[in-house]
Design an enzyme around this catalytic site. Structure first.
Site, short mmCIF file in Angstrom:
data_model
loop_
_atom_site.label_atom_id
_atom_site.label_comp_id
_atom_site.label_asym_id
_atom_site.label_seq_id
_atom_site.Cartn_x
_atom_site.Cartn_y
_atom_site.Cartn_z
N ASP A 167 0.83 -1.21 0.00
CA ASP A 167 0.00 0.00 0.00
C ASP A 167 0.87 1.26 0.00
O ASP A 167 0.55 2.25 -0.65
CB ASP A 167 -0.88 0.05 1.26
CG ASP A 167 -1.77 -1.16 1.44
OD1 ASP A 167 -1.35 -2.26 1.05
OD2 ASP A 167 -2.87 -1.02 2.01
N GLU B 6 -6.32 -11.06 -4.54
CA GLU B 6 -6.05 -12.12 -3.55
C GLU B 6 -7.09 -13.24 -3.53
O GLU B 6 -6.98 -14.16 -2.73
CB GLU B 6 -5.94 -11.50 -2.15
CG GLU B 6 -4.72 -10.62 -1.99
CD GLU B 6 -4.57 -10.04 -0.59
OE1 GLU B 6 -5.58 -10.02 0.15
OE2 GLU B 6 -3.46 -9.59 -0.25
N GLN C 210 -9.73 -7.20 -6.46
CA GLN C 210 -9.34 -5.80 -6.62
C GLN C 210 -8.59 -5.62 -7.95
O GLN C 210 -8.22 -6.61 -8.59
CB GLN C 210 -8.45 -5.39 -5.47
CG GLN C 210 -7.12 -6.12 -5.43
CD GLN C 210 -6.50 -6.09 -4.04
OE1 GLN C 210 -6.76 -6.98 -3.22
NE2 GLN C 210 -5.67 -5.09 -3.78
C1 BGC Z 1 -5.65 -6.16 0.03
C2 BGC Z 1 -4.17 -5.93 -0.13
C3 BGC Z 1 -3.75 -4.82 0.80
C4 BGC Z 1 -4.16 -5.11 2.22
C5 BGC Z 1 -3.86 -3.95 3.16
C6 BGC Z 1 -5.96 -6.46 1.48
O1 BGC Z 1 -7.33 -6.62 1.64
O2 BGC Z 1 -6.06 -7.24 -0.79
O3 BGC Z 1 -3.87 -5.57 -1.45
O4 BGC Z 1 -2.37 -4.66 0.74
O5 BGC Z 1 -5.55 -5.36 2.27
O6 BGC Z 1 -4.54 -2.81 2.78
#
Ligand code: BGC
Length: 763
Positions: A331, A474, A589
């Site tokens: 992030d 994810e 995402q």
């Molecule tokens: C997202 C990740 C992100 C993390 C922290 C997760 O839900 O899939 O991309 O880095 O949250 O924000």
């Protein structure tokens, strides 16, 4: 000051959930610590949290997380023997607000206590000048004479998600100074809180009870009089740059602050904030909703910018609590860093120094994951050492209560490339090579080495592939040749080669020393080969769509609604082993779209459009990182309404605080600095169409229809520019204090902008 610089609530909703969300919305922070937007009389049950940056602790097998400090701002009134609290006392009116200009939290509550009206007002700020310092002004008045006790001091009933983290706690009062000292449970790191108070009238007694180190100040209050208290609180932790004990350092800090007094502390704080806004404000004329949401987003980032010299980074939930283990994810580099490098490079450098300091952790991770790799595999969830705080079973299943095996930690390898590319971007956009020469190039080379060691060479196809990974999406774990991952790895090889060439030309002996130190000279030609032969999934010749990973098209082409309708428990996670999205094309995402945003100049308009149209309906936006990527690419391809819709979604996320707070069994409430950074990116890279390169800045505006103008500042190669875009004109003003001339490309026209010169182009 107009209301576009304030966020206000006009009532108090006495419900746990509302108190939690309000606590996020009205939090303040100064990079050293955060203070949730809770009321003076609240305690750990209302999630009062003073979360500290860069210090972590683990209790037993529970998650390692940041420390919350004892609350030296605690104050509760007792009126005629009745304790007054928004939780129990009748409220006639209540407002609370936060000023975006200077991160000042204020509350004003009128209580009815028996037949008396009692007004409580307070202001608090976390000093932007002295990071360890918090200052509170607390005042009250009554409409009828009353016997009042002001119970104020340090509350060390600390709210923890996986604590208690503080042990050997000692509370004390000496020479009018309250102190609480403690150690962390795991590593015995020391922490001290000191509190001093300044007031005109009242008799004080001291009481230590129920983990409260309290002054009881009794006052015979006269109707209509206002009684004001100033509190100075310092938090000092091990590792802070003070000599002597933490306790003495905290005592010294509050003593100096008390001597200076409220106004002078406040002025110094305000002066720092004025400087921040001078560089970073963005003005949108013609759209107050967008203006406020964007300013609030920028404000969040400015508040959590790490303290200069701390080499701390920004956690995924900033300093709003211990959620997500206070850990630093991709992030930071991909969603927050751009804002800082384009406006406030002094902060961008801290973020990257953090990655340099945690390089050894990344090396340990590479060596210990899977079959054992070489180079640097950065932590998916990084804390102070860079070892991974992400667990192999990172999400709880609400059905069974069991933890689900997730592969975020061991397979989300794009993290190393995210770091390496940001490291190079800093150099490219600032020309400051100090970072490269002091660890930055080492990071980049170790990341390239990691990808080389992870990659498979397919002899029959004469290409390298990245197998068994997770991309940003994810919901699909252990996939092959994810486009985002392969592209970022390819760019890592490229920047590794560029870094070597730069050092060779300019600092040959530095380069030799580095190559020898990490014994990598023989591998540089391999990086060249890997760069040339790493497989990058290509846009389909007919449709233009890039398959997100091998065999993605074979998954069920379900809609987001279909997938959601299959959920049994509302908090069910859609990914991991048996998640309902796993066998479908529904993604969590932006993935391919995030890649197209990062490398937009590598792909044609048609390809970006085709991919946006293909992936947008398939995206669930289960992460707050998603919306901004769709806004950015939508702006790029001229889908203005969509760009605006996704921009508002990302910009209003924390302002409205309507996000989901449970994923599986895990509490996720807190702020979203990546979405805040996304709001800035959507505005500047999207609607303003800015992109800086090593030899030019190009501005290709896609101004949203409703906006009359968009004005902002940019920092580029150490110089500063004021830019204004209207529907018919773009103006770039190079500030008089600038040193060099820079090339700007406005639309199709190229200009050289000398220091002090203004260039404009009409459409
Ligand atoms: C997202 C990740 C992100 C993390 C922290 C997760 O839900 O899939 O991309 O880095 O949250 O924000």
């Amino acid at each position: 000051m107009s209301n576009l610089w304030k966020v206000k609530a006009d009532n108090f909703i006495n419900e746990k959930e509302s108190i939690m969300r309000t606590g996020n919305m009205f939090q303040i922070s100064n990079g050293y610590m955060g203070y949730r937007g809770t009321l003076d009389e609240f305690g750990s049950e209302q999630l009062v949290g003073i979360t500290l940056a860069g210090i972590f602790d683990q209790v037993g097998d529970a998650w390692r997380e940041p420390i919350n400090a004892p609350n030296g701002a605690y104050t509760k009134l007792v009126v005629d023997g009745i304790s007054v609290s928004a939780l129990k006392t009748e409220i006639i009116s209540h407002t609370q607000q936060i000023s975006l200009s200077n991160a000042l939290f204020e509350r004003d509550t009128l209580f009815a206590v028996n037949n008396k009206q009692v007004q409580v007002k307070s202001k608090r700020f976390l000093s932007a000048e002295t990071p360890n310092l918090m200052v509170v002004e607390y005042s009250f008045s009554t409409n009828v004479d009353a016997e009042i006790s002001v119970n104020t001091g340090i509350d060390y009933n600390v709210w923890d998600l996986n604590g208690p983290h503080l042990v050997d706690i000692e509370a004390n009062k000496s020479n009018n100074m309250l102190t609480v000292i403690a150690k962390t449970h795991e590593l015995g790191k020391k922490l001290a809180v000191a509190e001093l108070i300044d007031y005109a009238e009242g008799d004080e007694q001291h009481l230590i009870s129920n983990n409260l180190n309290l002054r009881l100040i009794s006052i015979k209050a006269k109707a209509g009089n206002t009684y004001t208290f100033y509190k100075y609180v310092a938090v000092v932790k091990q590792g802070d740059p003070f000599k002597g004990s933490k306790k003495n350092a905290a005592i010294e800090l509050v003593s100096v602050a008390l001597q200076k007094g409220f106004s002078s502390n406040f002025e110094a704080h305000n002066a720092q904030w004025a400087k921040k806004w001078e560089k970073c404000d963005v003005k949108i004329e013609g759209d107050d909703e967008a203006q406020l949401a964007l300013r609030y987003s920028i404000f969040q980032l400015l508040m959590v910018a790490p303290v200069k010299g701390s080499a701390n980074s920004i956690p995924a939930r900033a300093l709003s609590g211990q959620v997500y283990k206070g850990a630093i994810f991709w992030d930071t580099e991909m969603f927050m860093f751009p804002f800082f490098v384009y406006t406030y490079p002094e902060v961008a450098i801290e973020l990257l120094k953090y990655r340099i300091n945690t390089l050894d952790g990344a090396r340990r991770k590479a060596a210990s994951e899977g079959i054992g790799y070489r180079g640097a595999f950065y932590a998916w969830e990084s804390q102070e050492t860079g070892d991974d705080a992400c667990t192999y079973f990172n999400i709880g299943d609400p059905h069974t209560g069991r933890d689900l095996r997730t592969h975020f930690r061991d397979k989300q390898i794009h993290i190393s490339g995210d770091v390496a590319v940001a490291m190079w971007e800093y150099f490219k956009l600032t020309t400051d090579d100090s970072l490269l020469r002091n660890g930055g190039a080492e990071v980049i080379l170790e990341c390239a080495r990691f990808y080389y060691s992870y990659a498979y060479y397919k002899k029959d196809k004469d290409r390298y592939e990245l197998l068994d990974v997770i991309g940003p999406d994810e919901y699909h774990e252990r996939v092959n040749n994810n486009i985002f991952t392969n592209k970022i790895a390819s760019e890592t090889f490229r920047v590794a080669l560029d870094a070597v060439n730069y050092l060779k030309e300019n600092f040959a002996s530095d380069l030799d020393a580095l190559l020898a130190k990490i014994e990598i000279a023989n591998e540089i030609p391999l990086f060249q080969e890997a760069f040339e032969k790493l497989y990058l999934p290509q846009p389909d010749k007919e449709t233009g769509v890039i398959e997100q990973f091998d065999a993605y098209y074979k998954l069920e082409d379900a809609t987001v609604e279909d997938v959601k309708s299959r959920v049994i428990h509302p908090n069910e996670y859609l990914g991991a082993g048996q998640g309902v999205a796993v066998q479908t094309q529904v993604i969590k995402q932006a993935d391919a779209i995030m890649m197209l945003n990062l490398f937009k100049e590598h792909y044609s308009h048609e390809v970006k459009k085709a991919n946006w149209e293909f992936y947008e309906p398939r995206t669930e936006h289960g992460s707050s990182l998603s919306a901004c990527a769709y806004a950015l690419v939508a702006a790029d391809i001229g889908k203005s309404e969509w760009a605006y819709k996704y921009f508002l979604k990302t910009a209003k996320l924390d302002l409205e605080a309507k996000y989901k707070v449970y994923v599986g069994t895990i509490f996720m409430g807190g702020s979203h600095p990546a979405a805040n950074g996304g709001a800035w990116m959507a505005t500047i890279f999207g609607f303003a169409g800015v992109k800086a390169y090593s030899n030019k800045v190009s501005i290709n505006p896609k101004l949203y229809d409703k906006w009359k103008s968009l004005s902002f500042n940019l920092s580029y190669k150490g110089d500063n520019f004021a830019i204004k875009i209207t529907p018919d004109e773009t103006t770039v003003q190079s500030l008089g204090s600038n040193i060099a001339s820079h090339k700007f490309v406005l639309g199709e026209k190229e200009f050289v902008c000398d220091p002090g010169r203004k260039i404009e182009t009409k459409y």
